[in-house]
Structures are given as structure tokens and as C-alpha cells.
Design an enzyme around this catalytic site. Structure first.
Site, PDB file in Angstrom:
ATOM      1  N   LYS A  46     -39.380  69.323  29.970  1.00  0.00           N
ATOM      2  CA  LYS A  46     -39.416  69.361  28.513  1.00  0.00           C
ATOM      3  C   LYS A  46     -40.804  68.946  28.035  1.00  0.00           C
ATOM      4  O   LYS A  46     -41.281  67.860  28.377  1.00  0.00           O
ATOM      5  CB  LYS A  46     -38.351  68.403  27.978  1.00  0.00           C
ATOM      6  CG  LYS A  46     -38.085  68.471  26.501  1.00  0.00           C
ATOM      7  CD  LYS A  46     -36.887  67.570  26.180  1.00  0.00           C
ATOM      8  CE  LYS A  46     -36.615  67.508  24.696  1.00  0.00           C
ATOM      9  NZ  LYS A  46     -35.459  66.634  24.399  1.00  0.00           N
TER      10      LYS A  46
ATOM     11  N   ASP B 261     -27.240  63.502  17.292  1.00  0.00           N
ATOM     12  CA  ASP B 261     -27.645  64.893  17.072  1.00  0.00           C
ATOM     13  C   ASP B 261     -26.916  65.820  18.051  1.00  0.00           C
ATOM     14  O   ASP B 261     -27.549  66.544  18.815  1.00  0.00           O
ATOM     15  CB  ASP B 261     -29.160  65.020  17.245  1.00  0.00           C
ATOM     16  CG  ASP B 261     -29.696  66.362  16.748  1.00  0.00           C
ATOM     17  OD1 ASP B 261     -29.025  66.993  15.911  1.00  0.00           O
ATOM     18  OD2 ASP B 261     -30.776  66.772  17.203  1.00  0.00           O
TER      19      ASP B 261
END
Length: 558
Positions: A155, A290
């Protein structure tokens, strides 16, 4: 702004006060973008009302949000989880914001990896995909293989992220200060508190070292849960802007057809999601704020995998237990106690007279029990509460902004996978089981609050809790009975011993009928020999001195 590691509204305000042209140009860009979009919508309405332009408008909105960057992409992501709020044509486009965003330049990404890890790409990874496999609001992901053979996801953060975020946060905060009082909101406090909470979490989210630590803490909390998968973090190949973690093979929760084709039951996945969400809020207090579909996967073996831990938050012990008891009060339709829980959670100030509020709560929440998520959802509750919040001094504590966002997102996922999923059928058995097992003094206190009202023992509530808790396959009555006996025989349980004896004879009659009904519920699970063993084990947990101290008290109670 690149050097600002933590959100600091005062520092951000000072910075942009000397650079107003940056803020003015950004404001003009935002107004211009949405202004043209509204003009296009009106134009289609006036001059081509018979033509279907919905898909074109939806794509245009997604492109606007994408161009405006991370802050607006986050807004689109939140809306993409609400099929009850967004039309299907717009929903299909907004879902693309979860992981179908345009990537940034590969050379920039690879240079960021080299700089963050202090080594070349070839030295870090045996293989790496030439292009990103997914792009999100804050970064993009490459699929790679370590030299030791493990398949991983790499990432990489988007460039110039902090300056973009700080500028948008400054504009949001400035707008809240200037125009917040004119908005149709009754928050009970300054809107800037919610924006600051969002800013704090956003800055935590772009710190990949913090995200890695969150992932490990989350994994530790769920280490004994066979239904939840958390990827391993490879710290040797991670930094503040690069995170290398275990590759998860599975399907996004919105890919219902693929989930079914893999032989996985969508209902069970939703159930895992709701239960794991409750565990985060009520057991661990450390919750994922989230949980949109781009961050959640159904694995091939039927587990739910969480893959993004940037936006997390922690609850205090007392808050966890109050939330648990408020769920029970809602199911029991005890609106007096529920109003008091609202005070304890900060939705009402301690000096509020709750008596006029109780019938209003009953009107708003009275029909919630037993409804499917499609009928009982946060939009319905919010609409009903909007009038209530103006009539009574309700407020939304800043701490609960993320909790509400998390619950709304999970509710949206439930609607996507199974519109008839009844959230209370999962939530209440879990909460009832938590209270009945009473692992902590706080939970035992909450249980007593539920079982006793106005000094009287609530037999029906105990019966309901046991019946519903037994519908949870994870509920084992025998250990619960052992814990209950152990508690009753302890010094801490002296009050309960006394109250139970009074309850058996209150109103000048012996309550054998109630006892028989409860025994009928549990008799299949508690054979006499099993119950005897549980009692022996409970006594073994107590010291000889403790038992000796209890016996006289028990005798006196009689």
C-alpha cells in the site's frame, strides 16, 4: 504542511492566513465544480425531461468527487453504502469510489517505496505487479511476493496528501464557523468539534505506521474468533507512507453473486459483520470507523476479512457498558432507563428533565423492534429525531460521530447483501449473552439495572433475555450458570442474594410460576448432574474463607 504529523487546526489556520490565495482558489474550484453539475441537472430537467440522463449525471458526479480529491471521495464512499438514500444509478457510480479510482504515476509510487523503505524495489520484493491492482482515496495497492515466498499487498500513499487534506479541512472548519449556525442542525455544540474529530482521524489514517499498529491490536482482539480474518503486517517492508501486509483472497461484500457462487451464504457474512461490529463496540472498545465494502472482504472459507485500519477509535469501559444496557432498554421498551442512558452517554446534559422526553422516545423508537433493516434504519430514526432534537436539548457528542458513521455503514452493507436482514435478531442475542455471562463488575452492574426496576425483580425480562440469548449458537448456558452461581455466592453478590429471596415472595405470594417458566427454558441444557457439577465448580472458585463468610449471610437472608 508536509511536516505536520498530527491534526492541529490552529497551526493550519495560521499557515493559510498567510496564503489566502491557496484557499480562495480551492473554494472557487469546489463551487465551480458543483455549480456546473447543478446547472447540468436543471438543463436536463428543462430541455430533455423525456430522455434518461441519470447514468450520465451519476458518472459526472463521480468524476467531480474524484477530481476534488480525498476529502470528497470520502464523502462519496460514505454515500455509496446507503442504498436506501441513493438512487441505484448514482449508487453504482459512487461504489466505484471505494477502489476504482484513477491511480497515480507508477514511477512516483515506486520512488516513494524506495525512499520510505531505504532500499530498492528488487531488494524488497521478489515480484511486484507493474501496475496497481486497486486505487483508493488515500493510496493505491500493488500485489507482490516477498523473497521468502509470502504473497503480500503493498500500500503506497498518494503524493502531496497532507497539503490537500489540510486545505480542505481548513475550508470545512472556516465554513462551519461562518455558516454552521444557519444549517438545519441541532448538535448541542459547535460543529467544528465534529470536523476536528474527523481531521484527527484523517491524519491518523495517513500514518501507515499507526495503521499497522491498529491492525495488530485489532488482530489481538479477534485472535480467538474463527470468523474474522486480519492480515499480517510485514514491518521490515513498511514505513509511514508504505505498508506491506498479507494478501487477502476473497470478494468485496457488494459482490453478492460471486459470494454465492463461491458457496458462501451472504446472510452469514452479514451476521459476522454485525456481531464483529458489536464486539468492537461492546467488548474491545476498539472499533473500525470506516467499514465500507472496499475495506471488507468475504473470504473463500466464509470468514470476513478487514483490510484497512487507518480510521479506528477507542471507547471507555463505562461507555461500552452503557451502550450495551441501552440496547437492552430499547428491546425491553424501558424508555425511562433509555433516557437515563442518553444522559450517561452525553446526548443529554445531566441537568435535563427527562420526564417530558420519555413519551417522545417511545413514539420515535416504539416500532423499531422486530423490523428488518429496510424498515428500521438510521435514516428513519434520524428523520424522526430531527424534530425531537429541536424540541428537546439533544446533542451529538463528537466522540459518537465515528460510531454513528460505522453503524450507518454496516447498516448499508446489510441492506446491500440482504434487504430482509433483521439486525435486532443478531444484536440483541449478543448483548443478552454478554450481560448474562457478566464477565466484569460493570456488566454485572448493568445486568442488575436491567433485572430490577423500582425495587422489583423483572421476571419477564430475565425470561426474555434467556430465551433470546439461547437463539445465539455461541451461547453456552452451562458456563453462564456456573458464573452466575459463583457471583451469587460471592461477597459482591450479597445484594443479589437478598433481592432474589425478596423477589420469590414479593406481593405476598410465592413466585413459583415464574421460576417454573424459566426452568422450562433452561432444563434441556441444565441436567441435574450438569447443574450439580457447575455448582461444585463455582464453589471451587471461591476460597474456603469466602464460602464461610457467605453462609451466615445466606441464612440471615432467609
Amino acid at each position: 504542511m508536509q511536516q505536520l504529523k498530527k491534526y492541529n487546526p490552529a497551526a493550519i489556520a495560521r499557515y493559510y492566513s498567510f496564503r489566502p490565495w491557496y484557499v480562495i482558489w480551492r473554494a472557487v474550484t469546489i463551487i465551480w465544480s458543483f455549480g456546473w453539475f447543478l446547472i447540468h441537472l436543471q438543463w436536463h430537467h428543462w430541455f430533455s425531461p423525456d430522455k434518461d440522463n441519470k447514468q450520465e449525471c451519476a458518472a459526472e458526479l463521480r468524476e467531480i468527487l474524484t477530481r476534488l480529491g480525498p476529502t470528497f471521495i470520502k464523502v462519496g464512499q460514505a454515500l455509496s453504502t446507503r442504498p436506501d438514500l441513493i438512487r441505484p444509478d448514482f449508487l453504482g457510480e459512487l461504489i466505484k469510489l471505494q477502489d476504482q479510482l484513477p491511480p497515480f504515476d507508477n514511477d512516483t509510487a515506486f520512488e516513494s517505496i524506495k525512499k520510505s523503505l531505504g532500499t530498492s524495489i528488487d531488494q524488497a520484493y521478489r515480484e511486484i505487479s507493474p501496475h496497481p491492482v486497486a486505487a483508493a482515496s488515500l493510496g493505491q495497492v500493488y500485489r507482490a511476493v516477498l523473497h521468502t515466498g509470502e504473497e503480500v499487498a503493498v500500500k503506497v500513499q498518494r503524493p502531496n496528501l497532507r497539503p490537500t487534506l489540510t486545505r480542505d479541512l481548513f475550508l470545512m472548519r472556516w465554513s462551519a464557523c461562518q455558516f454552521g449556525r444557519f444549517l438545519p442542525l441541532n448538535l448541542g455544540h459547535d460543529l467544528t468539534l465534529i470536523i476536528d474529530e474527523f481531521g484527527i482521524k484523517l491524519f491518523e489514517e495517513i500514518d501507515y505506521v499507526n495503521e499497522g499498529r491498529n491492525a495488530e491490536k485489532f488482530a489481538a482482539n479477534f485472535r480467538n474468533d474463527k470468523d474474522v480474518k486480519v492480515p499480517k503486517i510485514y514491518w521490515q517492508y513498511s514505513g509511514d507512507r508504505v505498508l506491506t501486509l498479507e494478501w487477502i483472497q476473497g470478494y468485496k461484500l457488494t459482490d453478492t453473486a460471486q459470494i454465492k457462487a463461491a458457496g458462501v451464504d451472504p446472510y452469514e457474512i452479514v451476521k459476522i459483520g454485525v456481531t464483529s461490529g458489536l464486539k468492537q463496540l461492546l467488548e474491545h472498545g476498539f472499533f473500525h470507523a470506516d467499514p465500507h465494502p472496499g475495506n471488507l472482504f468475504a473470504t473463500l472459507d466464509g470468514r470476513m476479512a478487514y483490510i484497512d485500519f487507518g480510521m479506528m477509535d477507542q471507547l471507555e469501559e463505562d461507555t461500552k457498558e452503557t451502550i450495551a444496557s441501552s440496547v437492552v432498554q430499547l428491546i425491553n421498551q424501558d424508555y425511562d432507563a433509555l433516557a437515563q442512558d442518553f444522559v450517561n452517554l452525553g446526548f443529554l446534559t445531566p441537568d435535563t428533565d427527562i420526564k417530558p422526553i420519555i413519551p417522545a422516545l417511545e413514539k420515535v423508537l416504539g416500532n423499531a423492534i422486530g423490523q428488518s433493516v429496510g424498515d428500521f434504519n438510521f435514516k428513519t430514526i434520524t428523520d424522526d429525531f430531527s424534530a425531537l432534537m429541536y424540541e428537546y436539548p439533544f446533542r451529538v457528542p463528537a466522540k459518537f460521530a465515528l460510531i454513528i458513521r460505522s453503524l450507518i455503514t454496516q447498516e448499508g452493507l446489510a441492506l446491500s447483501l440482504d434487504p430482509d436482514f433483521k439486525i435486532v435478531e443478531v444484536a440483541y442475542p449478543y448483548v443478552a449473552r454478554r450481560l448474562l455471562t457478566g464477565e466484569s463488575p460493570q456488566l454485572r452492574k448493568r445486568l442488575l439495572e436491567v433485572l430490577f426496576k423500582d425495587g422489583k425483580f423483572q421476571w419477564q425480562r430475565l425470561e426474555n433475555m434467556i430465551a433470546i440469548a439461547r437463539s445465539d449458537q455461541q451461547f453456552d448456558l452451562l458456563p453462564t450458570a456456573q458464573l452466575g452461581l459463583q457471583y451469587i455466592l460471592s461477597d459482591e453478590g450479597r445484594y443479589l442474594r437478598h433481592q432474589l429471596l425478596l423477589a420469590l415472595t414479593e406481593d405476598d405470594r410465592l413466585h413459583t410460576e415464574e421460576v417454573q417458566r424459566i426452568w422450562a427454558l433452561i432444563s434441556d441444557d441444565l441436567k441435574p448432574q450438569h447443574l450439580f457439577d457447575a455448582a461444585i465448580n463455582a464453589l471451587r472458585e471461591l476460597s474456603t474463607v469466602g464460602v464461610a463468610a457467605i453462609l451466615p449471610n445466606t441464612t440471615n437472608s432467609n
